[in-house]
Design a protein around this motif. Sequence first.
Motif, PDB file in Angstrom:
ATOM      1  N   PHE A 210      78.798 -35.676  91.875  1.00 36.65           N
ATOM      2  CA  PHE A 210      77.750 -34.822  92.449  1.00 36.65           C
ATOM      3  C   PHE A 210      78.388 -33.663  93.210  1.00 36.65           C
ATOM      4  CE2 PHE A 210      73.098 -35.531  93.927  1.00 36.65           C
ATOM      5  CZ  PHE A 210      72.812 -34.192  93.706  1.00 36.65           C
ATOM      6  N   LYS A 211      79.431 -33.947  93.977  1.00 32.59           N
ATOM      7  CA  LYS A 211      80.116 -32.894  94.736  1.00 32.59           C
ATOM      8  C   LYS A 211      80.765 -31.877  93.791  1.00 32.59           C
ATOM      9  CE  LYS A 211      81.108 -35.728  98.832  1.00 32.59           C
ATOM     10  NZ  LYS A 211      82.156 -36.403  99.633  1.00 32.59           N
TER      11      LYS A 211
ATOM     12  N   TYR B 166      71.159 -29.953  97.292  1.00 34.17           N
ATOM     13  CA  TYR B 166      72.127 -30.858  96.666  1.00 34.17           C
ATOM     14  C   TYR B 166      72.953 -31.561  97.744  1.00 34.17           C
ATOM     15  CZ  TYR B 166      71.233 -28.522  92.155  1.00 34.17           C
ATOM     16  OH  TYR B 166      70.658 -28.033  91.020  1.00 34.17           O
ATOM     17  N   LYS B 167      73.352 -30.796  98.759  1.00 31.23           N
ATOM     18  CA  LYS B 167      74.164 -31.359  99.840  1.00 31.23           C
ATOM     19  C   LYS B 167      73.383 -32.440 100.589  1.00 31.23           C
ATOM     20  CE  LYS B 167      77.169 -29.831 103.638  1.00 31.23           C
ATOM     21  NZ  LYS B 167      77.634 -28.654 104.421  1.00 31.23           N
ATOM     22  N   THR B 168      72.081 -32.212 100.771  1.00 32.68           N
ATOM     23  CA  THR B 168      71.235 -33.209 101.427  1.00 32.68           C
ATOM     24  C   THR B 168      71.144 -34.473 100.582  1.00 32.68           C
ATOM     25  OG1 THR B 168      69.911 -31.495 102.517  1.00 32.68           O
ATOM     26  CG2 THR B 168      68.914 -33.672 102.314  1.00 32.68           C
ATOM     27  N   ALA B 169      70.986 -34.313  99.265  1.00 37.24           N
ATOM     28  CA  ALA B 169      70.921 -35.468  98.364  1.00 37.24           C
ATOM     29  C   ALA B 169      72.213 -36.277  98.423  1.00 37.24           C
ATOM     30  CB  ALA B 169      70.638 -35.001  96.934  1.00 37.24           C
TER      31      ALA B 169
ATOM     32  N   VAL C 297      61.846 -37.070 100.120  1.00 37.29           N
ATOM     33  CA  VAL C 297      62.260 -38.099  99.147  1.00 37.29           C
ATOM     34  C   VAL C 297      62.156 -37.543  97.731  1.00 37.29           C
ATOM     35  CG1 VAL C 297      61.671 -40.342  98.135  1.00 37.29           C
ATOM     36  CG2 VAL C 297      61.654 -40.050 100.615  1.00 37.29           C
ATOM     37  N   GLY C 298      61.054 -36.841  97.458  1.00 38.54           N
ATOM     38  CA  GLY C 298      60.847 -36.253  96.135  1.00 38.54           C
ATOM     39  C   GLY C 298      61.924 -35.245  95.781  1.00 38.54           C
ATOM     40  N   THR C 299      62.327 -34.423  96.760  1.00 34.54           N
ATOM     41  CA  THR C 299      63.370 -33.427  96.512  1.00 34.54           C
ATOM     42  C   THR C 299      64.696 -34.092  96.167  1.00 34.54           C
ATOM     43  OG1 THR C 299      62.313 -31.840  98.014  1.00 34.54           O
ATOM     44  CG2 THR C 299      64.641 -31.482  97.516  1.00 34.54           C
ATOM     45  N   THR C 300      65.054 -35.158  96.892  1.00 29.91           N
ATOM     46  CA  THR C 300      66.305 -35.865  96.615  1.00 29.91           C
ATOM     47  C   THR C 300      66.275 -36.540  95.246  1.00 29.91           C
ATOM     48  OG1 THR C 300      67.016 -36.204  98.898  1.00 29.91           O
ATOM     49  CG2 THR C 300      67.689 -37.870  97.311  1.00 29.91           C
TER      50      THR C 300
ATOM     51  N   LEU D 177      71.306 -34.079  88.406  1.00 32.11           N
ATOM     52  CA  LEU D 177      72.694 -34.523  88.232  1.00 32.11           C
ATOM     53  C   LEU D 177      72.831 -35.427  87.010  1.00 32.11           C
ATOM     54  CD1 LEU D 177      75.651 -34.903  89.215  1.00 32.11           C
ATOM     55  CD2 LEU D 177      74.809 -36.892  90.498  1.00 32.11           C
ATOM     56  N   LEU D 178      71.930 -36.397  86.872  1.00 34.85           N
ATOM     57  CA  LEU D 178      72.021 -37.345  85.763  1.00 34.85           C
ATOM     58  C   LEU D 178      71.869 -36.642  84.418  1.00 34.85           C
ATOM     59  CD1 LEU D 178      69.990 -40.354  87.240  1.00 34.85           C
ATOM     60  CD2 LEU D 178      72.480 -40.095  87.103  1.00 34.85           C
ATOM     61  N   ASN D 179      70.972 -35.680  84.339  1.00 32.74           N
ATOM     62  CA  ASN D 179      70.818 -34.907  83.097  1.00 32.74           C
ATOM     63  C   ASN D 179      72.075 -34.086  82.812  1.00 32.74           C
ATOM     64  OD1 ASN D 179      68.222 -35.401  81.820  1.00 32.74           O
ATOM     65  ND2 ASN D 179      67.297 -34.566  83.672  1.00 32.74           N
ATOM     66  N   TYR D 180      72.660 -33.529  83.870  1.00 29.21           N
ATOM     67  CA  TYR D 180      73.903 -32.759  83.736  1.00 29.21           C
ATOM     68  C   TYR D 180      75.012 -33.650  83.154  1.00 29.21           C
ATOM     69  CZ  TYR D 180      78.260 -30.533  85.379  1.00 29.21           C
ATOM     70  OH  TYR D 180      79.528 -30.003  85.472  1.00 29.21           O
ATOM     71  N   LEU D 181      75.137 -34.873  83.681  1.00 29.39           N
ATOM     72  CA  LEU D 181      76.165 -35.794  83.200  1.00 29.39           C
ATOM     73  C   LEU D 181      75.868 -36.252  81.776  1.00 29.39           C
ATOM     74  CD1 LEU D 181      76.625 -37.973  86.423  1.00 29.39           C
ATOM     75  CD2 LEU D 181      78.098 -36.131  85.599  1.00 29.39           C
ATOM     76  N   LYS D 182      74.598 -36.507  81.501  1.00 29.77           N
ATOM     77  CA  LYS D 182      74.218 -36.936  80.150  1.00 29.77           C
ATOM     78  C   LYS D 182      74.537 -35.857  79.122  1.00 29.77           C
ATOM     79  CE  LYS D 182      70.282 -38.632  77.458  1.00 29.77           C
ATOM     80  NZ  LYS D 182      68.809 -38.930  77.487  1.00 29.77           N
TER      81      LYS D 182
END
Length: 437
Positions: free
Chosen positions: A130-131, A147-150, A202-205, A212-217
Motif C-alpha cells: 500500500f505504501k 490513502y495515508k489514513t487507510a 469507514v466507507g472511505t477506507t 489497492l486490491l484492484n491495483y494488485l490484481k
Amino acid sequence: MATVKSLIRSNKINANGEAVIYLRYGHQQKVKDISSGIKIVASKWDEKNQKVNSIKGIRKTRVNESLFKSKMQSDLLVNTKIEQAKAKILEIARELQLNKIDPEVSLVKAKFIEKEIITPSSDYELIPLFKEFMDKTSKSDGTKANYKTAIYHLTAFEKTKLQSPLRISNISLEFIDNFRQFLHTDLVKPGGKEKGISDSSVGTTLKNLKVLLNYLKDRSYKVPDIINKIKVPRLEKTIVFLTEEEIDQLLSFRFSKEKYERVRDVFVLNCYTGLRYSDLQRLNKNHIHDGAIEMRAYKNQRDIYVPLTKRPLQILEKYNYELPSLSEQKFNNYIKEASKEAGIDKQVELIKTSSGNKSYEYVPKWKVITSHIAIKTFISLCGKKGISPKAVSEITGKSVEIIIKHYYGIDKETIKQQINHAFDYEKNLPYSGINSC
C-alpha cells in the motif's frame, strides 16, 4: 517466422475506460491473443509504438513536475513488463523449434500461461505494498492523504487484532467484517482519546482498500476473489455551496493577510469554472481561446470547454493568467481561514452516521469550505441560471446522475421563485371561496 506485438482491444474497454494489454503472437499466418494481465487506461495507449504513454499531450510545468516524473516512471515499469512478456513468448517459440516442435499459436499460448511468468507467487505483506502504491500514484494530495489514513487504519488493526503482518492471503469477507467493526468501535483516533470513526470515514477506507486490491490484481498478484463483495456504505451528504451573495461577500472583503486574498481569488475563479483542483493549478494563458478555457483534464483526459464570464476573466488578468500555486491541503486550510475572517458563517446542518446511528450537528459554513465546495457552487449556480445538467456534465466531466445526486444544491430563494413562477397562472383565477367544516 514468429512475431509478437502488444495491443489493446477496442471492444474490450470497460466502463472506466480501462483495457487489458494483449500480446498478439503470430506464426504461419495464424495469430493468437494472449492476455498480459496488465490493465491500463485505454486513452494512454500509444498504438504506433506499442507502449503506454501517460504524458502524451501534457505540458510539463513547475507545478506538475513531480506528477510528470511519477507518470514517466510508472510507464517505464509497465512498458518493461510488456517487453519482458513479449521476449518470453519468443523464447518459448524458439525452445519448441529447437526441440523440433512446431511453435503453433495455441501451443505457445498454453506454454506461456503455464509458466505464469508475470504472476508473483509469494504471499506479500499488504501494508508495504500500500505504501509503495501511494508513493507511485499520481493522484492529488487529498487522495494521497486518504490513502495515508487507510494505511494508518490497517496498521492499527494489524497491531491490535492480528499481532502479525497483514498479508494478501488474510483478505477475506471475515477480515472485512472484523476490520469494519474495529474501525467503528475500537480504533483509537490520533491523540489517544476518542474511539471509533463515522460510517463515512469507514466507507472511505474500505473504498481505498478496494482501489489497492484492484491495483494488485491488475498486476497479477494473487488477490482473493472478494473485491466486488466488499460493500462500501453510500451516504447521502449535505450539499454545501456558496450563494451569489456569499461570493460577493468574499470578493468585497479586505483580508488581513495577502495569502487569504490570493486563495480567495482562486476559489472564486473556480466557483465560475468548476475545474478539478489539478486542472485549476496548471491553468495558464495557453488554455484560453476566444474567451473560454480549452484544455484536457489531467484526471480522465477528457476535453474541457468552459466559457469565461467577466469575473473569472478579471481574476485571471489580475494574475496575468498564472494563478498562485498551492498544494490542495494548504489551499483548503487557507480558504477556511479566509472564509471565517470574511464572515461566511451561516449555519449548515451536517448528518453523521456511525454503525448506522445518525447524529446531527450545526456548524458555520466556513468550517466545511474546500476546493470541492467551489465545484459544487459552480454546478449549483449553473442550475439556478437554467443551464442544463447535460451542459454542466460536458463542462465538468461528471455524469448527470452524479451531478444531481452529489453536487447540485438549491437554496430556499430559488425554490420559492420556481414555485411562484410555476403557479403564476393562479393569480388570474377567480376566487370561489374555500368551504370549511
